[in-house]
Write a protein that holds these residues in place. Structure first.
Motif, short mmCIF file in Angstrom:
data_model
loop_
_atom_site.label_atom_id
_atom_site.label_comp_id
_atom_site.label_asym_id
_atom_site.label_seq_id
_atom_site.Cartn_x
_atom_site.Cartn_y
_atom_site.Cartn_z
N LYS A 341 -13.63 -9.56 8.71
CA LYS A 341 -13.67 -8.10 8.66
C LYS A 341 -12.58 -7.51 7.76
O LYS A 341 -12.75 -6.43 7.20
CB LYS A 341 -13.55 -7.53 10.07
CG LYS A 341 -14.74 -7.87 10.97
CD LYS A 341 -14.56 -7.26 12.36
CE LYS A 341 -15.77 -7.58 13.26
NZ LYS A 341 -15.60 -7.01 14.61
N THR A 342 -11.45 -8.19 7.64
CA THR A 342 -10.33 -7.62 6.87
C THR A 342 -10.27 -8.15 5.44
O THR A 342 -9.30 -7.90 4.73
CB THR A 342 -9.00 -7.95 7.58
OG1 THR A 342 -8.88 -9.37 7.72
CG2 THR A 342 -8.94 -7.29 8.95
N VAL A 343 -11.29 -8.87 5.02
CA VAL A 343 -11.28 -9.46 3.66
C VAL A 343 -11.43 -8.37 2.61
O VAL A 343 -12.34 -7.54 2.66
CB VAL A 343 -12.41 -10.51 3.52
CG1 VAL A 343 -12.63 -10.84 2.05
CG2 VAL A 343 -12.06 -11.76 4.29
N ASN A 344 -10.50 -8.35 1.65
CA ASN A 344 -10.59 -7.51 0.46
C ASN A 344 -10.66 -8.47 -0.73
O ASN A 344 -9.65 -8.98 -1.19
CB ASN A 344 -9.37 -6.60 0.36
CG ASN A 344 -9.37 -5.78 -0.93
OD1 ASN A 344 -10.41 -5.60 -1.56
ND2 ASN A 344 -8.20 -5.31 -1.34
N LEU A 345 -11.86 -8.73 -1.20
CA LEU A 345 -12.11 -9.82 -2.14
C LEU A 345 -12.18 -9.31 -3.58
O LEU A 345 -12.75 -8.25 -3.85
CB LEU A 345 -13.41 -10.53 -1.76
CG LEU A 345 -13.80 -11.80 -2.52
CD1 LEU A 345 -14.50 -12.79 -1.59
CD2 LEU A 345 -14.72 -11.46 -3.70
N ALA A 346 -11.58 -10.10 -4.50
CA ALA A 346 -11.69 -9.83 -5.93
C ALA A 346 -12.21 -11.09 -6.61
O ALA A 346 -11.71 -12.19 -6.36
CB ALA A 346 -10.34 -9.43 -6.51
N HIS A 347 -13.20 -10.90 -7.49
CA HIS A 347 -13.84 -12.04 -8.16
C HIS A 347 -13.69 -11.87 -9.67
O HIS A 347 -14.22 -10.92 -10.25
CB HIS A 347 -15.32 -12.10 -7.77
CG HIS A 347 -16.06 -13.23 -8.44
ND1 HIS A 347 -17.42 -13.21 -8.61
CD2 HIS A 347 -15.63 -14.39 -8.99
CE1 HIS A 347 -17.81 -14.32 -9.23
NE2 HIS A 347 -16.73 -15.04 -9.47
N LEU A 348 -12.95 -12.78 -10.31
CA LEU A 348 -12.83 -12.79 -11.77
C LEU A 348 -13.89 -13.75 -12.30
O LEU A 348 -13.75 -14.96 -12.21
CB LEU A 348 -11.44 -13.26 -12.20
CG LEU A 348 -11.24 -13.35 -13.71
CD1 LEU A 348 -11.08 -11.97 -14.31
CD2 LEU A 348 -10.03 -14.20 -14.06
N SER A 349 -14.97 -13.20 -12.86
CA SER A 349 -16.03 -14.04 -13.41
C SER A 349 -15.75 -14.27 -14.89
O SER A 349 -14.83 -13.68 -15.48
CB SER A 349 -17.39 -13.37 -13.24
OG SER A 349 -17.48 -12.23 -14.07
N GLN A 350 -16.55 -15.12 -15.51
CA GLN A 350 -16.37 -15.39 -16.94
C GLN A 350 -16.97 -14.28 -17.79
O GLN A 350 -16.69 -14.19 -18.97
CB GLN A 350 -17.01 -16.73 -17.32
CG GLN A 350 -16.34 -17.93 -16.66
CD GLN A 350 -16.82 -19.23 -17.23
OE1 GLN A 350 -16.79 -19.45 -18.43
NE2 GLN A 350 -17.26 -20.14 -16.36
N ASN A 351 -17.80 -13.43 -17.19
CA ASN A 351 -18.46 -12.37 -17.94
C ASN A 351 -18.28 -11.04 -17.23
O ASN A 351 -19.21 -10.50 -16.64
CB ASN A 351 -19.96 -12.67 -18.10
CG ASN A 351 -20.19 -13.97 -18.87
OD1 ASN A 351 -19.79 -14.11 -20.01
ND2 ASN A 351 -20.83 -14.93 -18.21
N LEU A 352 -17.06 -10.53 -17.26
CA LEU A 352 -16.79 -9.24 -16.63
C LEU A 352 -17.38 -8.11 -17.47
O LEU A 352 -17.51 -8.22 -18.69
CB LEU A 352 -15.28 -9.03 -16.48
CG LEU A 352 -14.58 -9.85 -15.39
CD1 LEU A 352 -13.10 -9.55 -15.40
CD2 LEU A 352 -15.16 -9.54 -14.03
N ALA A 353 -17.71 -7.01 -16.79
CA ALA A 353 -18.22 -5.84 -17.50
C ALA A 353 -17.16 -5.33 -18.47
O ALA A 353 -15.97 -5.32 -18.16
CB ALA A 353 -18.60 -4.76 -16.49
N GLU A 354 -17.61 -4.91 -19.64
CA GLU A 354 -16.68 -4.44 -20.66
C GLU A 354 -16.03 -3.12 -20.23
O GLU A 354 -16.67 -2.27 -19.60
CB GLU A 354 -17.40 -4.24 -21.99
CG GLU A 354 -17.69 -5.54 -22.72
CD GLU A 354 -16.42 -6.26 -23.14
OE1 GLU A 354 -15.48 -5.60 -23.59
OE2 GLU A 354 -16.38 -7.50 -23.00
N LEU A 355 -14.76 -2.96 -20.58
CA LEU A 355 -14.06 -1.72 -20.34
C LEU A 355 -14.43 -0.69 -21.40
O LEU A 355 -14.93 -1.04 -22.47
CB LEU A 355 -12.54 -1.97 -20.36
CG LEU A 355 -12.00 -2.93 -19.30
CD1 LEU A 355 -10.57 -3.34 -19.64
CD2 LEU A 355 -12.04 -2.29 -17.94
N ASP A 356 -14.17 0.58 -21.11
CA ASP A 356 -14.41 1.64 -22.08
C ASP A 356 -13.56 1.37 -23.33
O ASP A 356 -12.33 1.31 -23.24
CB ASP A 356 -14.01 2.98 -21.45
CG ASP A 356 -14.19 4.15 -22.41
OD1 ASP A 356 -14.65 3.92 -23.55
OD2 ASP A 356 -13.86 5.28 -22.03
#
Length: 590
Positions: A341-356
């Motif tokens: 319930k308290t998991v705050n997950l971050a996933h760094l994939s090889q194809n992240l969405a491009e930034l502005d």
């Protein structure tokens, strides 16, 4: 014999000076690792060395008839078959009887169809074919620009072993620190237009650089502390990482005497438990498929609070798919995945969405969080950007003008600024230079959370992770107590000699083992090593005396010149003795 010489070479792109009056050379048998920040001039230097790029001023002198094999990051590839491209039109009976060709084909193109078209290969596969073509030929000098990109752990280990068995001189640009230690004997650091030279591979480079900074009383105390922590890791990490000569151990121990361990695992697990509770990610009786292939079957596994897990496996074994499953981005074909319930997950994939592309790095980070706490210290968004290599005006450069490596760093930093308590990292070291890797490792050392890392960077895995799991193609996830070494051993046993590409004749020959030393020869080698160690100890003591005397004679230029001449002579003698020690150690197999 000298192969290549640069004499007062300078080269600039607009106002950016990459090489400033650089003079250096490469001799027969040299094994040189080239390091430095992204964009600092490493690729430019090797292009000048290879004769591919003409400097603005200065001279590049090649030995007459010099044969240079050069693998560049931007090489183009013709639309021909893999076999024609790699083998260069050689007849099958010609290359099938050549042990080098067979070794290269097994190591880099195992299972490939030599009749496939180059145009149908991915970018990484074309790079691999280009490396194979270059290694099949004979050269005087081999220059490699990021050769470990697109290679898995097995491929990197094979390449290191292959290069160590060749006689050519080698100059290699790479961010893979394990590969540097395995292959190179000298290190060049490209920094601010200069090329600083160090004897030894990566471990020796870290030690000598820390010593230089200590003796010079460098003002950049934080950067020195990072080097000291890196050195502490090198000494305390897995003993198989490098075979540092004994004469370096005392100097290393003196530098890290007061350096704490990279992380207090017990304390971090306790803190992670308070943030995460007892449940982080529970995988129960999961079956996972990709098309018609079953990657995992009836897998039950648990990621606990504070777990730091490295995940290895060959390309295509399902590592990225498993991370997506753990992140909740992919449903299992059978079974269940439950998050705490308290998991705050971050996933760094090889194809992240491009930034502005119009956004600025400082704005992109600040919109996530203005301040972040790492360990017991609080950092602002600007300070964190500086740690990740965005200094001064670079924090306000439009994202669209950043390099691929810089955008990758920015995306990783945005994830960390969100202060997640579970990190899933898919190839986080891609496009990161060694200095940024040191910063990332320093951050993760004190990061209290659960971590799963997929990486081909063996050094990074050993530094950051406490346990290693592998996907070995048997539909299970196996814990490897022996880490990456155990994984490579299991893969070698499973391969049982490897597979030659389809269309290739299998005429495998066996390499004869060198005869062992007799008892008398072993005693003689050990006695010689002891003599060398005693002489090195005396030289080290005299060097310390000379440094003190030079400090006292700072205003007496005549005396200073005499002391400096003696110091240089001792340094040269010490380098020769170290080489002699290594030669005797190799005889003994140490």
């Amino acid at each position: 014999m000298n192969l290549v010489n640069l004499q007062d070479v300078s080269l600039a792109y607009g106002p950016l000076v990459l090489l400033d009056s650089v003079s250096l050379g490469i001799d027969e048998g040299d094994r040189i690792g080239i390091v430095g920040r992204n964009g600092g001039g490493k690729s430019t230097l090797v292009s000048v060395l290879a004769g591919r790029l003409k400097p603005d001023s200065g001279r590049v002198v090649h030995n007459r008839g010099l044969r240079v094999g050069f693998l560049h990051q931007q090489d183009s590839f013709p639309d021909t078959t893999v076999g024609d491209f790699v083998l260069g039109g050689r007849a099958e009976h010609e290359w099938a009887g050549d042990a080098r060709v067979r070794d290269v084909l097994r190591g880099l193109l195992s299972g490939w169809d030599l009749g496939a078209r180059m145009a149908h290969l991915s970018g990484g596969e074309r790079r691999r074919a280009g490396l194979a073509r270059m290694l099949i030929d004979t050269h005087d000098l081999i220059i490699l620009d990021e050769p470990t990109n697109h290679l898995d752990i097995e491929g990197i280990a094979w390449l290191a072993d292959h290069l160590n068995r060749r006689r050519e001189a080698v100059a290699v640009v790479t961010h893979d620190r394990w590969f540097l230690d395995a292959v190179t004997h000298r290190t060049w650091e490209v920094v601010d237009g200069r090329v600083e030279r160090y004897e030894g591979g990566y471990a020796a480079y870290v030690l000598v650089k820390a010593e230089r900074q200590r003796l010079a009383q460098a003002a950049e105390e934080r950067r020195q502390n990072l080097l000291r922590k890196e050195l502490a890791w090198l000494r305390r990490g897995p003993p198989a990482r490098t075979s540092k000569p004994r004469f370096r151990i005392e100097a290393a121990n003196a530098l890290i005497a007061d350096e704490p361990p990279p992380r207090d695992t017990v304390e971090l697990v306790r803190f992670a438990s308070s943030r995460l509770g007892k449940t982080v990610i529970d995988v129960k009786d999961v079956t996972l498929r990709a098309g018609d292939t079953t990657l995992l079957e009836h897998l039950t596994w648990q990621l606990g609070p504070g777990d730091r897990v490295g995940l290895v496996g060959v390309n295509g074994s399902g590592k990225t798919t498993l991370l997506r499953l753990l992140a909740g981005e992919r449903e299992p074909d059978a079974g269940s995945v439950r998050h705490g319930k308290t998991v705050n997950l971050a996933h760094l994939s090889q194809n992240l969405a491009e930034l502005d592309p119009e956004a600025r790095p400082l704005q992109a980070v600040s919109e996530i969080r203005q301040h972040v706490t790492v360990g017991k210290r609080e950092y602002s968004a600007s300070q964190m950007l500086e740690r990740f290599g965005f200094r001064g005006e670079r924090q306000w450069t439009p994202v669209g003008d950043l390099s691929g490596g810089e955008r990758r760093r920015l995306q990783l930093l945005r994830l960390l600024m969100a202060e997640p308590n579970v990190l899933l990292l898919d190839e986080p070291t891609n496009d990161l230079d060694i200095e940024t890797l040191n910063e990332l490792e320093d951050l993760l050392d004190g990061w209290p959370g659960s971590l799963v890392v997929v990486s081909h960077d063996r050094y990074f895995l050993e530094r950051i992770c406490d346990r290693v799991f592998a996907l070995l193609g048997d539909r299970t996830l196996r814990h490897l107590p022996g880490g990456v070494d155990e994984y490579l051993r299991r893969r070698a046993e499973a391969a049982d000699g490897g597979e030659v590409p389809r269309g290739a004749a299998d005429a495998a020959g066996s390499r004869k083992e060198a005869p062992g030393l007799s008892a008398a020869e072993r005693r003689a080698a050990q006695k010689e090593m002891q003599r060398i160690e005693r002489r090195i100890d005396r030289i080290s003591a005299r060097e310390s005396e000379l440094h003190a005397l030079m400090a006292e004679a700072a205003d007496d230029y005549t005396r200073l010149a005499e002391l400096d001449a003696e110091l240089k002579a001792l340094t040269a003698e010490k380098a020769d003795l170290e080489d002699a020690w290594l030669a005797e150690a190799e005889k003994l197999g140490e």
